[in-house]
Scaffold this active site. Structure first.
Site, PDB file in Angstrom:
ATOM      1  N   GLN A  52       0.832  -1.215   0.000  1.00  0.00           N
ATOM      2  CA  GLN A  52       0.000   0.000   0.000  1.00  0.00           C
ATOM      3  C   GLN A  52       0.866   1.265   0.000  1.00  0.00           C
ATOM      4  O   GLN A  52       0.468   2.301   0.545  1.00  0.00           O
ATOM      5  CB  GLN A  52      -0.949  -0.013   1.184  1.00  0.00           C
ATOM      6  CG  GLN A  52      -2.141  -0.954   0.982  1.00  0.00           C
ATOM      7  CD  GLN A  52      -2.890  -0.663  -0.313  1.00  0.00           C
ATOM      8  OE1 GLN A  52      -3.114   0.481  -0.668  1.00  0.00           O
ATOM      9  NE2 GLN A  52      -3.269  -1.703  -1.022  1.00  0.00           N
ATOM     10  N   SER A  53       2.019   1.208  -0.608  1.00  0.00           N
ATOM     11  CA  SER A  53       2.913   2.363  -0.641  1.00  0.00           C
ATOM     12  C   SER A  53       2.346   3.499  -1.492  1.00  0.00           C
ATOM     13  O   SER A  53       2.090   3.328  -2.691  1.00  0.00           O
ATOM     14  CB  SER A  53       4.269   1.929  -1.199  1.00  0.00           C
ATOM     15  OG  SER A  53       5.030   3.065  -1.548  1.00  0.00           O
TER      16      SER A  53
END
Ligand SMILES: *Cc1c(COP(=O)(O)O)cnc(C)c1O
Length: 327
Positions: free
Chosen positions: A75-76
């Site tokens: 989820q960067s």
């Protein structure tokens, strides 16, 4: 140095808004609370990585690189912003993400895919990323540059040096003097840039960087990472200053849960800002940092009648991956 700071590739819309949170300030009537909207930088849902990438993408272009490699969590926000920046600049983007490929992509991972990034899953949480093993496999004629996790090298840090000039002008225009600045600190580039910008542009207020990660990252303890960046930056920008560890502010009161682990604190903060102001935070960074600010307000840790600024650094797409934590 001016030429260093102007050498960038336009990716976002600046200045981002700065405005008062009227409803929240009424609720905490001893304070005036403001927000700086870097969730509104305009690049594929925005965020603080846009400012860093303006310098990082320019460096790729200046060194004749046509491929960018970077890495991060699934989820960067940084990976998603890098994918968008590369799409805009016509650069091939590879992102290396930890863990196994999920059956369905969600949040930032989905957007990175949609923005054309080639996504590599490490399938192994503990291994250090070996960029070369990927770069070796590129076709002839391709030249890669590695952008570190979070874009937090000295090049990326320049984005937040310039953000402080932008903030200074807004504060002057709006005739606001702030006493405290809260923001989320994780890979250190935002933090270092803010400190350097304060020095370069003569700004004076207390920084309260909220440490997001529980543990030391691959590069070491966050305060030391920031220290190295500010000293490298001071040298680059000809600032007559040498920083020591005691000069690096860092609040470690809110990182009891690991990076990316949602607790009732982040849920409370996301709900609070959504319900009072209609503004969305993210569960990993700004949710945690905003909770820290609310806790300081509630427990009267700040001087009464002071003016407080919260720097919203983006991260909205990650909310969707955390849907179960909210309903
Ligand atoms: C990356 C990120 C941060 C932290 O910035 P660093 O420069 O890595 O310390 C804060 N908020 C959001 C939403 C981010 O994506």
């Amino acid at each position: 140095m001016k030429s260093t700071l102007t050498n960038k590739y336009k990716l976002g819309f600046f200045p981002t808004p700065m405005h008062k949170l009227e409803n929240l300030s009424k609720k905490h009537s001893d304070y005036n609370i403001y927000i700086k909207r870097d969730d509104q930088t305009g690049l594929a849902s925005g965020g603080n990585k846009t400012r860093k990438l303006e310098y990082l993408i320019k460096e790729a272009i200046d060194t004749n690189c046509n491929v960018v490699f970077t890495a991060g969590a699934q989820q960067s926000n940084h990976c998603r912003q890098t994918a968008a920046a590369c799409a805009l600049a016509g650069i091939e983007c590879h992102i290396i993400v930890k863990g196994n490929e999920p059956e369905h992509y969600q949040g930032n991972l989905l957007l990175s895919h949609l923005l054309g990034a080639k996504i590599h899953f490490t399938n192994n949480y503990n291994k250090e990323i070996d960029y070369n093993s990927y770069i070796e496999k590129l076709e002839k004629g391709k030249k890669a540059i590695v952008v570190p996790i979070g874009g937090s090298n000295i090049t990326g840090t320049l984005g937040y040096v310039e953000a402080m000039k932008e903030l200074k002008l807004q504060l002057e225009e709006q005739k606001v003097k702030i006493d405290y600045l809260f923001f989320a600190s994780s890979s250190g580039g935002t933090h270092a840039g803010i400190m350097l910008g304060m020095q370069l542009y003569n700004l004076d207020f207390e920084l309260i960087p909220i440490k997001i990660d529980k543990d030391t990252n691959e590069k070491g303890e966050l305060a030391e990472v920031v220290l190295n960046l500010v000293n490298e930056g001071a040298n680059l920008l000809n600032l007559d200053r040498n920083y020591s560890l005691s000069d690096i502010p860092l609040n470690r009161n809110y990182n009891e849960a690991d990076y990316g682990v949602l607790t009732k604190n982040e849920v409370l903060a996301v709900n609070e800002l959504a319900l009072t102001e209609g503004i969305l935070l993210d569960p990993v960074y700004t949710g945690r940092a905003f909770y820290g600010m609310l806790d300081c307000l509630k427990n009267k840790k700040l001087t009464q009648k002071s003016n407080i600024l919260f720097w919203h650094t983006g991260g909205l797409p990650a909310l969707f991956e955390y849907a179960k934590g909210f309903k």
